[in-house]
Design an enzyme around this catalytic site. Structure first.
Site, mmCIF file in Angstrom:
data_model
loop_
_atom_site.group_PDB
_atom_site.id
_atom_site.type_symbol
_atom_site.label_atom_id
_atom_site.label_comp_id
_atom_site.label_asym_id
_atom_site.label_seq_id
_atom_site.Cartn_x
_atom_site.Cartn_y
_atom_site.Cartn_z
ATOM 1 N N GLY A 46 19.698 26.214 4.138
ATOM 2 C CA GLY A 46 20.132 27.061 5.242
ATOM 3 C C GLY A 46 20.664 26.206 6.375
ATOM 4 O O GLY A 46 20.299 25.028 6.491
ATOM 5 N N GLN A 51 22.857 24.454 15.021
ATOM 6 C CA GLN A 51 22.612 23.139 14.414
ATOM 7 C C GLN A 51 23.888 22.298 14.323
ATOM 8 O O GLN A 51 23.812 21.095 14.061
ATOM 9 C CB GLN A 51 22.001 23.286 13.018
ATOM 10 N N CYS A 88 13.721 20.968 7.924
ATOM 11 C CA CYS A 88 14.911 21.399 8.659
ATOM 12 C C CYS A 88 15.881 20.227 8.732
ATOM 13 O O CYS A 88 15.462 19.102 8.999
ATOM 14 C CB CYS A 88 14.497 21.844 10.067
ATOM 15 N N LEU A 89 17.151 20.514 8.511
ATOM 16 C CA LEU A 89 18.153 19.447 8.560
ATOM 17 C C LEU A 89 18.242 18.822 9.951
ATOM 18 O O LEU A 89 18.702 17.690 10.088
ATOM 19 C CB LEU A 89 19.523 19.984 8.133
ATOM 20 N N HIS A 130 13.617 31.295 9.080
ATOM 21 C CA HIS A 130 13.779 29.965 9.682
ATOM 22 C C HIS A 130 15.136 29.879 10.396
ATOM 23 O O HIS A 130 15.218 29.426 11.543
ATOM 24 C CB HIS A 130 13.664 28.906 8.578
ATOM 25 N N GLU A 131 16.198 30.334 9.714
ATOM 26 C CA GLU A 131 17.535 30.261 10.323
ATOM 27 C C GLU A 131 17.657 31.207 11.508
ATOM 28 O O GLU A 131 18.283 30.878 12.521
ATOM 29 C CB GLU A 131 18.619 30.569 9.290
ATOM 30 N N HIS A 134 16.382 29.725 14.637
ATOM 31 C CA HIS A 134 17.323 28.798 15.279
ATOM 32 C C HIS A 134 18.222 29.525 16.282
ATOM 33 O O HIS A 134 18.620 28.952 17.294
ATOM 34 C CB HIS A 134 18.229 28.138 14.229
HETATM 35 NI NI NI Z 1 16.317 24.428 10.437
#
Ligand code: NI
Length: 154
Positions: A46, A51, A88-89, A130-131, A134
Site C-alpha cells: 500500500g 507518503q 510502512c514504506l 493503514h493507508e 496516512h
Molecule cells: Ni504506511
C-alpha cells in the site's frame, strides 16, 4: 513508469490531514499511476499520497489480488479484531504489532468519481486501514503495541 520519492517519518507531509479530491483530472490520474509504480517498485502492499508528499486523500493497496484505488475513502463499518505485524514504506527497516478490525467496509470514490463500497478482511482490511490512517497524518507507529522491531536483513 514514474517513481516518486517516498517520504520518511519525521517529514511534515506525513503528519498532515489531507484534502479531499474534488474531481478526477489528469493530475490525479498521474498521481494514482505513480503511487502504484512506486508501491510495486518498493515491494509494498500500500502507498498513500502523503507518503510521496502530496496532501490529497488518495491511496493504493495491493495485497496480491491486484491494485485497489482509494479516493476520499471512509470506513462504513468494521467488525472483529486482528493483531499482527505491520510495517510502512515511510518507516524503513522497522515493523511492529498493531491491532485493527478483522473486517471492514470502506466507501470510496472510484475512477469515475462515483461512490462504491469495498469490503475487506484480514490483510486487505489491515492494509486499507493503514493507508487511510496516512490520509489523516497517522502512522502505524502511533498505534504499535510494545516496541518497534528491526526487520531482519531486507
Ligand atoms: Ni504506511
Amino acid at each position: 513508469m514514474a517513481l516518486r520519492i517516498i517520504r520518511e517519518i519525521g517529514e511534515d507531509c506525513l503528519r498532515c490531514v489531507c484534502k479531499e479530491v474534488t474531481e478526477i483530472n489528469p493530475r490525479i490520474l498521474e498521481l494514482i499511476e505513480d503511487l502504484k509504480d512506486t508501491m510495486y517498485n518498493a515491494d509494498g502492499v500500500g502507498l498513500a499520497a502523503p507518503q510521496v508528499g502530496v496532501r490529497k486523500r488518495v491511496a493504493v493497496v495491493d495485497v496480491g489480488d491486484g491494485p485497489v484505488v482509494l479516493i476520499n475513502p471512509e470506513v462504513v463499518s468494521a467488525e472483529g479484531e486482528q493483531t499482527g505485524n505491520e510495517g510502512c514504506l515511510s518507516v524503513p527497516g522497522k515493523c511492529g504489532i498493531v491491532t485493527r478490525p478483522m473486517k471492514v467496509k470502506v466507501r470510496t470514490r472510484n475512477l469515475d468519481f462515483e461512490w462504491e463500497e469495498i469490503e475487506g478482511e484480514e490483510l486487505f482490511a489491515r492494509a486499507m486501514l493503514h493507508e487511510m490512517d496516512h490520509l489523516d497524518g497517522v502512522i502505524y507507529v502511533d498505534k504499535v503495541e510494545g516496541e518497534l522491531q528491526d526487520v531482519e536483513s531486507q
